[in-house]
Motif scaffolding. Structure first.
Motif, PDB file in Angstrom:
ATOM      1  N   VAL A 160       0.837  -1.204   0.000  1.00 55.50           N
ATOM      2  CA  VAL A 160       0.000   0.000   0.000  1.00 55.50           C
ATOM      3  C   VAL A 160       0.868   1.248   0.000  1.00 55.50           C
ATOM      4  O   VAL A 160       0.638   2.197  -0.758  1.00 55.50           O
ATOM      5  CB  VAL A 160      -0.943  -0.003   1.220  1.00 55.50           C
ATOM      6  N   ARG A 161       1.894   1.265   0.827  1.00 52.66           N
ATOM      7  CA  ARG A 161       2.715   2.461   1.007  1.00 52.66           C
ATOM      8  C   ARG A 161       3.629   2.723  -0.191  1.00 52.66           C
ATOM      9  O   ARG A 161       3.847   3.870  -0.573  1.00 52.66           O
ATOM     10  CB  ARG A 161       3.536   2.318   2.286  1.00 52.66           C
ATOM     11  N   HIS A 162       4.132   1.663  -0.815  1.00 58.79           N
ATOM     12  CA  HIS A 162       5.173   1.840  -1.828  1.00 58.79           C
ATOM     13  C   HIS A 162       4.782   1.384  -3.230  1.00 58.79           C
ATOM     14  O   HIS A 162       5.417   1.799  -4.196  1.00 58.79           O
ATOM     15  CB  HIS A 162       6.439   1.080  -1.418  1.00 58.79           C
ATOM     16  N   GLU A 163       3.762   0.528  -3.353  1.00 61.27           N
ATOM     17  CA  GLU A 163       3.473  -0.071  -4.658  1.00 61.27           C
ATOM     18  C   GLU A 163       2.046   0.147  -5.130  1.00 61.27           C
ATOM     19  O   GLU A 163       1.553  -0.592  -5.983  1.00 61.27           O
ATOM     20  CB  GLU A 163       3.818  -1.564  -4.633  1.00 61.27           C
ATOM     21  N   TYR A 164       1.360   1.150  -4.587  1.00 62.62           N
ATOM     22  CA  TYR A 164       0.076   1.622  -5.125  1.00 62.62           C
ATOM     23  C   TYR A 164      -1.050   0.597  -5.005  1.00 62.62           C
ATOM     24  O   TYR A 164      -2.076   0.731  -5.664  1.00 62.62           O
ATOM     25  CB  TYR A 164       0.219   2.030  -6.606  1.00 62.62           C
ATOM     26  N   ALA A 165      -0.911  -0.421  -4.160  1.00 59.42           N
ATOM     27  CA  ALA A 165      -1.966  -1.418  -3.986  1.00 59.42           C
ATOM     28  C   ALA A 165      -3.130  -0.796  -3.218  1.00 59.42           C
ATOM     29  O   ALA A 165      -2.932  -0.100  -2.217  1.00 59.42           O
ATOM     30  CB  ALA A 165      -1.441  -2.632  -3.251  1.00 59.42           C
ATOM     31  N   ARG A 166      -4.334  -1.067  -3.680  1.00 60.63           N
ATOM     32  CA  ARG A 166      -5.526  -0.526  -3.032  1.00 60.63           C
ATOM     33  C   ARG A 166      -6.572  -1.586  -2.719  1.00 60.63           C
ATOM     34  O   ARG A 166      -7.527  -1.312  -1.988  1.00 60.63           O
ATOM     35  CB  ARG A 166      -6.161   0.545  -3.931  1.00 60.63           C
ATOM     36  N   THR A 167      -6.440  -2.765  -3.312  1.00 57.09           N
ATOM     37  CA  THR A 167      -7.434  -3.824  -3.096  1.00 57.09           C
ATOM     38  C   THR A 167      -6.728  -5.161  -2.930  1.00 57.09           C
ATOM     39  O   THR A 167      -5.548  -5.316  -3.261  1.00 57.09           O
ATOM     40  CB  THR A 167      -8.410  -3.938  -4.284  1.00 57.09           C
ATOM     41  N   ALA A 168      -7.498  -6.142  -2.451  1.00 59.92           N
ATOM     42  CA  ALA A 168      -6.952  -7.489  -2.321  1.00 59.92           C
ATOM     43  C   ALA A 168      -6.538  -8.039  -3.679  1.00 59.92           C
ATOM     44  O   ALA A 168      -5.521  -8.733  -3.797  1.00 59.92           O
ATOM     45  CB  ALA A 168      -7.982  -8.405  -1.666  1.00 59.92           C
ATOM     46  N   GLU A 169      -7.298  -7.752  -4.729  1.00 58.19           N
ATOM     47  CA  GLU A 169      -6.945  -8.235  -6.068  1.00 58.19           C
ATOM     48  C   GLU A 169      -5.600  -7.685  -6.521  1.00 58.19           C
ATOM     49  O   GLU A 169      -4.802  -8.389  -7.149  1.00 58.19           O
ATOM     50  CB  GLU A 169      -8.028  -7.850  -7.077  1.00 58.19           C
ATOM     51  N   ASP A 170      -5.334  -6.417  -6.215  1.00 57.78           N
ATOM     52  CA  ASP A 170      -4.042  -5.828  -6.565  1.00 57.78           C
ATOM     53  C   ASP A 170      -2.899  -6.661  -6.001  1.00 57.78           C
ATOM     54  O   ASP A 170      -1.868  -6.852  -6.657  1.00 57.78           O
ATOM     55  CB  ASP A 170      -3.919  -4.404  -6.011  1.00 57.78           C
ATOM     56  N   VAL A 171      -3.079  -7.136  -4.775  1.00 53.37           N
ATOM     57  CA  VAL A 171      -2.025  -7.891  -4.094  1.00 53.37           C
ATOM     58  C   VAL A 171      -1.997  -9.345  -4.550  1.00 53.37           C
ATOM     59  O   VAL A 171      -0.940  -9.885  -4.902  1.00 53.37           O
ATOM     60  CB  VAL A 171      -2.218  -7.826  -2.565  1.00 53.37           C
ATOM     61  N   LEU A 172      -3.145  -9.990  -4.564  1.00 55.51           N
ATOM     62  CA  LEU A 172      -3.213 -11.431  -4.747  1.00 55.51           C
ATOM     63  C   LEU A 172      -3.037 -11.879  -6.187  1.00 55.51           C
ATOM     64  O   LEU A 172      -2.643 -13.025  -6.441  1.00 55.51           O
ATOM     65  CB  LEU A 172      -4.544 -11.964  -4.209  1.00 55.51           C
ATOM     66  N   TRP A 173      -3.322 -10.986  -7.142  1.00 49.29           N
ATOM     67  CA  TRP A 173      -3.290 -11.415  -8.541  1.00 49.29           C
ATOM     68  C   TRP A 173      -2.391 -10.583  -9.444  1.00 49.29           C
ATOM     69  O   TRP A 173      -2.177 -10.958 -10.605  1.00 49.29           O
ATOM     70  CB  TRP A 173      -4.710 -11.444  -9.106  1.00 49.29           C
ATOM     71  N   ARG A 174      -1.872  -9.452  -8.975  1.00 49.74           N
ATOM     72  CA  ARG A 174      -0.953  -8.675  -9.805  1.00 49.74           C
ATOM     73  C   ARG A 174       0.427  -8.547  -9.155  1.00 49.74           C
ATOM     74  O   ARG A 174       1.423  -8.981  -9.712  1.00 49.74           O
ATOM     75  CB  ARG A 174      -1.556  -7.299 -10.138  1.00 49.74           C
TER      76      ARG A 174
END
Length: 496
Positions: free
Chosen positions: A457-471
């Motif tokens: 979230v702080r460094h890689e622009y993730a905003r949702t679980a999908e951002d993390v789990l699949w990208r």
């Protein structure tokens, strides 16, 4: 007063990311906007290869192949944590391309890119392990050559991180809904969850991928000609189909090729297809015919056929190829093409096509093309610059991994390897002062802890679980639904 920039880049895929990085490093003020997440579409739906494009030699695309092979070496050094060598085995099947043609093509492939660090091509006896028992008995001879694997979405994110570190502004979940041309500047209307705002820019770079013609029409009017051929490529992920860390390249009766690649430890990735696409660009999905095609393509070579119930996940993306009126979707050019328009005011440069492998050179060429109509400071600089996490002495990942295992000896080996592969030297930022797993916060399952979510979230622009789990990762393949739901709950709550 609206924000003012030198460049407004529309599109947070690989092309937009590369151009933003290069331009920011030259001292230009840059704003990159992306209507969804970074790499949310085409750039995370690739076959995940950094390669020269062996089959493009049949299309006489020598410049593209040579450039891609040279860039393969550059990217290996820039990001050794997310890019690594992969050996490809190409079985020879009677009735397909003759052996002499394969030998000639591979010899040219070895030579055309100049001196490289990867092993050269050669023959392989398919009657020996690990191919014996994996492939049909009729397959006895083949060839092997080298290319590279890449974590495609992470390559986009790391390029954008580097752009931001050099001064670029990044706005994800921000759509460009209006472009009004002035004599010296564009006025753009942007829409996000926070509402609408306007910015100005000396030039617009339209790197919107499959939406590039739509953005061009927004800027230049409905009479703007279309230049795209939208071609859908789909993949299936199946339970591990064979042992070993090599990939296969399978020739098909329709003259196409299909890859089978080790994927996420427990799986095999099989793809891709080439189909014209005219549907909704936000809901691209594999068709039943494509699922069947890919299963049959692999089963033509594997001793054990790929069954429908072995498919654990699929993905599909649309390639925004430049329309060159080629006779088939598999032969339309994969090269990149620019359309520069500065008639009557500030310039707009639209980017068509391109490959992940050549994204860095595309960025250099885009700025050179734009430099014909506006001042671009500095000179190309990215060739010898590592991406975030890739600043390892001699680009030696094995040495880095050994050093990391000594520094963080409390990490389980599989966790250490995954974090090292994903984050490289930036593991130190993610892990901070942690001295044990308990210091990493809430455990969400597998080897995912809250510290990683906070970092993303702080460094890689993730905003949702999908951002993390699949990208930014493929942890969605390894975590059961209940644990994935826990990640979604974290993003929905105070943790995010």
């Amino acid at each position: 007063m609206s924000e003012a920039y030198d460049l407004l880049i529309v599109g947070g895929g690989i092309n937009g990311a590369g151009i933003a990085r290069d331009a920011a490093g030259r001292g230009l003020s840059v704003l990159l906007v992306e209507k969804d997440d970074l790499a949310a579409h085409t750039s995370s739906a690739s076959t995940k290869l950094v390669h020269g494009g062996l089959r493009y030699l049949e299309q006489w695309a020598f410049r593209l192949v040579a450039e891609a092979l040279r860039e393969r070496e550059v990217l290996l050094k820039a990001a050794p944590h997310i890019i690594w060598p992969l050996r490809f085995v190409m079985p020879h099947l009677a009735g397909m391309r003759p052996q002499w043609m394969l030998r000639l093509g591979l010899a040219l492939y070895d030579r055309i890119g100049g001196k490289g660090t990867l092993p050269r091509s050669g023959r392989v006896d398919l009657r020996e392990a690990p191919h014996r028992g994996t492939l049909h008995d009729v397959l006895t001879k083949g060839f092997e050559y080298s290319d590279c694997w890449v974590e495609d979405a992470r390559l986009v994110v790391l390029s954008v991180m580097d752009a931001e570190a050099r001064g670029a502004r990044i706005a994800t979940r921000t759509a460009c809904i209006g472009l009004e041309r002035g004599k010296d500047r564009w006025r753009a209307t942007l829409r996000s969850d926070d509402g609408e705002r306007q910015v100005t820019a000396r030039a617009v770079i339209n790197a919107a991928g499959p939406w590039v013609d739509r953005v061009a029409k927004t800027a230049l009017g409905q009479g703007t000609p279309s230049h795209l051929r939208l071609v859908k490529g789909s993949h299936i992920i199946v339970t591990r189909a064979y042992p070993g860390e090599h990939a296969y390249l399978f020739q098909q009766p329709d003259k196409r090729v299909v890859f089978a690649i080790p994927y996420e430890r427990d799986y095999t990735l099989i793809g891709t297809t080439d189909l014209l696409y005219d549907g909704d660009l936000d809901t691209v999905a594999i068709s039943e015919d494509e699922r069947t095609y890919l299963r049959e393509a692999a089963s033509r070579y594997f001793r054990s056929p790929i069954a429908e119930d072995e498919i654990v996940r699929t993905y599909a993306g649309v390639r925004p190829l430049y329309e060159d009126n080629a006779g088939s979707n598999s032969t339309v050019t994969r090269d990149y093409v620019f359309e520069l328009d500065d008639r009557g005011g500030a310039p707009i440069l639209s980017v068509y096509g391109g490959k992940i492998t050549t994204y860095r050179k595309l960025a250099e060429h885009a700025l050179a093309r734009l430099g014909k109509v506006m001042a671009i400071p500095g000179a190309p600089w990215t060739r010898d610059a590592p991406l975030p996490g890739g600043d390892m002495p001699d680009a030696d990942f094995a040495r880095f991994l050994w050093q990391a295992s000594e520094r963080w000896d409390w990490l389980p080996p599989e966790t250490l390897l995954r974090l090292a592969r994903a984050y490289g030297t930036r593991m130190a930022v993610l892990l901070g002062e942690a001295r044990a797993l308990d210091d990493l916060g809430t455990h969400f399952g597998g080897d995912l802890y809250e510290a990683e979510l906070r970092y993303l979230v702080r460094h890689e622009y993730a905003r949702t679980a999908e951002d993390v789990l699949w990208r930014r990762s493929k942890l969605g393949l390894h975590l059961p639904f209940e644990e994935q739901a826990g990640v979604a709950d974290w993003f929905a709550g105070v943790g995010a």
